[in-house]
Scaffold this motif. Structure first.
Motif, PDB file in Angstrom:
ATOM      1  N   GLU A 231      16.278 -66.485 -50.087  1.00 14.30           N
ATOM      2  CA  GLU A 231      16.794 -67.847 -50.276  1.00 14.30           C
ATOM      3  C   GLU A 231      17.317 -68.001 -51.701  1.00 14.30           C
ATOM      4  OE1 GLU A 231      14.215 -71.015 -48.931  1.00 14.30           O
ATOM      5  OE2 GLU A 231      13.080 -69.604 -47.684  1.00 14.30           O
ATOM      6  N   LEU A 232      18.545 -68.506 -51.819  1.00 15.77           N
ATOM      7  CA  LEU A 232      19.167 -68.673 -53.138  1.00 15.77           C
ATOM      8  C   LEU A 232      19.945 -69.978 -53.177  1.00 15.77           C
ATOM      9  CD1 LEU A 232      20.065 -67.610 -55.945  1.00 15.77           C
ATOM     10  CD2 LEU A 232      22.004 -66.524 -54.774  1.00 15.77           C
ATOM     11  N   SER A 233      19.745 -70.749 -54.243  1.00 15.47           N
ATOM     12  CA  SER A 233      20.536 -71.966 -54.456  1.00 15.47           C
ATOM     13  C   SER A 233      21.215 -71.908 -55.820  1.00 15.47           C
ATOM     14  CB  SER A 233      19.655 -73.218 -54.393  1.00 15.47           C
ATOM     15  OG  SER A 233      20.439 -74.377 -54.669  1.00 15.47           O
ATOM     16  N   LEU A 234      22.548 -72.048 -55.782  1.00 19.18           N
ATOM     17  CA  LEU A 234      23.355 -72.162 -56.993  1.00 19.18           C
ATOM     18  C   LEU A 234      24.078 -73.506 -57.000  1.00 19.18           C
ATOM     19  CD1 LEU A 234      24.891 -68.560 -57.107  1.00 19.18           C
ATOM     20  CD2 LEU A 234      23.107 -69.466 -58.594  1.00 19.18           C
ATOM     21  N   ALA A 235      23.545 -74.472 -56.284  1.00 16.67           N
ATOM     22  CA  ALA A 235      24.190 -75.772 -56.136  1.00 16.67           C
ATOM     23  C   ALA A 235      24.450 -76.433 -57.493  1.00 16.67           C
ATOM     24  CB  ALA A 235      23.327 -76.693 -55.274  1.00 16.67           C
ATOM     25  N   GLU A 236      25.660 -76.944 -57.662  1.00 17.49           N
ATOM     26  CA  GLU A 236      26.042 -77.704 -58.853  1.00 17.49           C
ATOM     27  C   GLU A 236      25.843 -76.924 -60.149  1.00 17.49           C
ATOM     28  OE1 GLU A 236      25.233 -82.060 -58.656  1.00 17.49           O
ATOM     29  OE2 GLU A 236      23.929 -81.486 -56.988  1.00 17.49           O
ATOM     30  N   CYS A 237      26.100 -75.635 -60.111  1.00 19.02           N
ATOM     31  CA  CYS A 237      25.958 -74.822 -61.323  1.00 19.02           C
ATOM     32  C   CYS A 237      27.245 -74.776 -62.152  1.00 19.02           C
ATOM     33  CB  CYS A 237      25.525 -73.403 -60.964  1.00 19.02           C
ATOM     34  SG  CYS A 237      23.756 -73.273 -60.610  1.00 19.02           S
ATOM     35  N   GLY A 238      28.282 -75.478 -61.727  1.00 21.67           N
ATOM     36  CA  GLY A 238      29.463 -75.616 -62.566  1.00 21.67           C
ATOM     37  C   GLY A 238      30.611 -74.678 -62.240  1.00 21.67           C
ATOM     38  N   PRO A 239      31.730 -74.864 -62.943  1.00 20.82           N
ATOM     39  CA  PRO A 239      32.967 -74.141 -62.636  1.00 20.82           C
ATOM     40  C   PRO A 239      33.001 -72.695 -63.094  1.00 20.82           C
ATOM     41  CG  PRO A 239      33.294 -75.556 -64.544  1.00 20.82           C
ATOM     42  CD  PRO A 239      31.925 -75.866 -64.018  1.00 20.82           C
ATOM     43  N   LYS A 240      32.005 -72.270 -63.860  1.00 21.24           N
ATOM     44  CA  LYS A 240      32.023 -70.889 -64.361  1.00 21.24           C
ATOM     45  C   LYS A 240      31.530 -69.879 -63.327  1.00 21.24           C
ATOM     46  CE  LYS A 240      29.762 -72.201 -68.056  1.00 21.24           C
ATOM     47  NZ  LYS A 240      29.035 -72.166 -69.360  1.00 21.24           N
ATOM     48  N   ILE A 241      31.133 -70.381 -62.155  1.00 28.26           N
ATOM     49  CA  ILE A 241      30.781 -69.480 -61.052  1.00 28.26           C
ATOM     50  C   ILE A 241      31.951 -69.459 -60.078  1.00 28.26           C
ATOM     51  CG2 ILE A 241      29.207 -69.036 -59.138  1.00 28.26           C
ATOM     52  CD1 ILE A 241      27.001 -70.300 -60.739  1.00 28.26           C
ATOM     53  N   THR A 242      32.531 -68.290 -59.906  1.00 24.73           N
ATOM     54  CA  THR A 242      33.721 -68.128 -59.078  1.00 24.73           C
ATOM     55  C   THR A 242      33.443 -67.075 -57.992  1.00 24.73           C
ATOM     56  OG1 THR A 242      34.699 -66.332 -60.383  1.00 24.73           O
ATOM     57  CG2 THR A 242      35.081 -68.589 -61.168  1.00 24.73           C
ATOM     58  N   ASP A 243      34.523 -66.603 -57.376  1.00 22.02           N
ATOM     59  CA  ASP A 243      34.368 -65.584 -56.332  1.00 22.02           C
ATOM     60  C   ASP A 243      33.781 -64.279 -56.867  1.00 22.02           C
ATOM     61  OD1 ASP A 243      35.276 -67.072 -54.162  1.00 22.02           O
ATOM     62  OD2 ASP A 243      37.372 -66.665 -54.626  1.00 22.02           O
ATOM     63  N   ALA A 244      33.949 -64.024 -58.148  1.00 24.88           N
ATOM     64  CA  ALA A 244      33.362 -62.807 -58.720  1.00 24.88           C
ATOM     65  C   ALA A 244      31.844 -62.826 -58.553  1.00 24.88           C
ATOM     66  CB  ALA A 244      33.733 -62.684 -60.195  1.00 24.88           C
ATOM     67  N   GLY A 245      31.261 -63.974 -58.812  1.00 28.02           N
ATOM     68  CA  GLY A 245      29.823 -64.115 -58.619  1.00 28.02           C
ATOM     69  C   GLY A 245      29.454 -64.242 -57.154  1.00 28.02           C
ATOM     70  N   GLY A 246      30.250 -65.016 -56.405  1.00 29.69           N
ATOM     71  CA  GLY A 246      29.958 -65.235 -54.990  1.00 29.69           C
ATOM     72  C   GLY A 246      29.981 -63.955 -54.182  1.00 29.69           C
ATOM     73  N   VAL A 247      31.001 -63.129 -54.405  1.00 33.13           N
ATOM     74  CA  VAL A 247      31.110 -61.861 -53.673  1.00 33.13           C
ATOM     75  C   VAL A 247      29.960 -60.930 -54.038  1.00 33.13           C
ATOM     76  CG1 VAL A 247      32.504 -59.777 -53.397  1.00 33.13           C
ATOM     77  CG2 VAL A 247      33.611 -62.024 -53.370  1.00 33.13           C
ATOM     78  N   SER A 248      29.550 -60.928 -55.302  1.00 30.16           N
ATOM     79  CA  SER A 248      28.440 -60.055 -55.715  1.00 30.16           C
ATOM     80  C   SER A 248      27.145 -60.450 -55.012  1.00 30.16           C
ATOM     81  CB  SER A 248      28.253 -60.112 -57.230  1.00 30.16           C
ATOM     82  OG  SER A 248      27.754 -61.375 -57.650  1.00 30.16           O
ATOM     83  N   ILE A 249      26.961 -61.748 -54.770  1.00 36.17           N
ATOM     84  CA  ILE A 249      25.758 -62.231 -54.094  1.00 36.17           C
ATOM     85  C   ILE A 249      25.667 -61.659 -52.676  1.00 36.17           C
ATOM     86  CG2 ILE A 249      24.675 -64.292 -53.087  1.00 36.17           C
ATOM     87  CD1 ILE A 249      24.241 -63.972 -56.084  1.00 36.17           C
ATOM     88  N   SER A 250      26.811 -61.475 -52.039  1.00 35.97           N
ATOM     89  CA  SER A 250      26.813 -60.984 -50.654  1.00 35.97           C
ATOM     90  C   SER A 250      26.270 -59.566 -50.533  1.00 35.97           C
ATOM     91  CB  SER A 250      28.224 -61.044 -50.071  1.00 35.97           C
ATOM     92  OG  SER A 250      29.088 -60.141 -50.728  1.00 35.97           O
TER      93      SER A 250
END
Length: 362
Positions: A231-250
């Motif tokens: 379980e991971l929540s990055l809700a409302e962590c701001g604009p500095k999280i992009t697809d680079a971070g999102g894809v790595s999470i997968s």
């Protein structure tokens, strides 16, 4: 008739599951009061001002909850009186709302000194909840990890003095399974790197980083090393999280729950990667992801395990894309969708959605 001994009385009281019956028995005589107190393992304290008068009656407590303002000296008394406590719930319950956002309200009553006292005496602690205790800083957290080696759950949400130094210590924890850092706004990428490269990377199953708005893709990329994360929540962590971070999470294939709500720079590239790699995903929240389109949503149309999809305030989604996803996702049980699209989705499509799926429009 001989008097009932403590052992026999204890056997009788253990058979009473009803709380009111236990209380009634404790009022019979001094012996019954004493034995009932020795057997009590859980306690919720409603009035901390009376703590010193009644707590010594319960030396064998395993779970203790104190949800009101609590000074360090009282917590030190708790540590001395109940050394066997394993679950300590100090989440501050706000009773006098001052603003609309109760999460921002906290008191500096309890500090690291009190937590250090508990950590030093209650070394069997496994679950510690400190929500909204804004006087808690790195010193208390470091002491908990140092002395309580079996700790599995730690809630530090809205403890605004927590910094990367605490995360460095948490990264070294060997049994930590659940960590809540919601609203700990001083945490940076360096802290995430420390957390993800220590012993806790092999045990952590649940991580909440909501509203930690100083983190970016640089730190999020390190999270893929949390191999047991579910379980991971990055809700409302701001604009500095992009697809680079999102894809790595997968890359964390065992993820079951992800909250990406209000990450305005997360797009379809992340959703495609999640759909393809996270085969055990059950719960997904993409509320407010402005770059999400129907193409990204369609990636989940054939997902085999997704049960909950929350996609409100995603203004680039089309009725066709939502329809296709709802009809194709066979395990879907609950969906939250933008109410502006309600009139554009055909009644037949809604009727054909899995009968077990409930749709809520927001």
């Amino acid at each position: 008739m001989e008097a009932i001994g403590d052992d026999e009385l204890g056997m009788v009281l253990k058979r009473l599951n009803n709380k009111s019956d236990r209380i009634s028995c404790s009022q019979v005589c001094k012996q019954w009061l004493r034995v009932e107190g020795l057997l009590r393992t859980q306690l919720r304290v409603l009035d901390p001002s009376l703590l010193r008068s009644f707590l010594p009656r319960f030396p064998n407590l395993v779970a203790l909850e104190l949800g009101k303002v609590l000074p360090d000296v009282d917590l030190e008394f708790v540590a001395e009186t109940c050394p066997n406590v394993q679950i300590l719930n100090l989440n501050l319950r706000q009773t006098c709302p001052v603003s609309d956002s109760t999460e921002e309200i906290g008191y500096d009553d309890l500090t690291g000194d009190g937590i250090c006292s508990v950590a030093g005496r209650c070394k069997g602690l496994k679950k510690v909840y400190l929500r909204r205790r804004k006087g808690i800083g790195n010193v208390g957290v470091i002491s908990l990890i140092k002395h309580c080696t079996d700790i599995t759950h730690l809630d530090l949400s809205w403890c605004s003095r927590i910094t990367d130094g605490a995360l460095e210590s948490l990264g070294a924890a060997s049994s930590l399974q659940s960590l809540n850092l919601h609203g700990c706004s001083l945490i940076t990428d360096w802290g995430l790197a420390s957390l993800a490269t220590g012993s806790s990377a092999r045990t952590l199953q649940k991580l909440d980083l909501s509203e930690c708005d100083r983190i970016s893709d640089i730190g999020v990329v390190f999270l893929q090393q949390l191999c047991c994360l579910e379980e991971l929540s990055l809700a409302e962590c701001g604009p500095k999280i992009t697809d680079a971070g999102g894809v790595s999470i997968s890359a964390i294939c065992g993820l079951k729950s992800i909250d990406f709500s209000w990450l305005i720079n997360i797009s379809d590239a992340t959703f495609l990667s999640l759909a393809n790699n996270c085969n055990h995903l059950v719960w997904l929240n993409i509320t407010g992801c402005e770059l999400a389109t129907s193409a990204g949503l369609r990636c989940f149309a054939t997902h085999k395990s997704l049960e909950v999809l929350i996609a409100a305030s995603c203004y680039s989604l089309s009725a066709d894309g939502i329809e296709h996803t709802l009809l194709g996702c066979s395990k879907l049980r609950y969906a939250v969708l933008d109410k502006r699209l309600r009139g554009w989705i055909s009644g037949d499509a809604i009727a054909n959605v899995n009968p077990l799926c409930r749709i809520e429009w927001r």
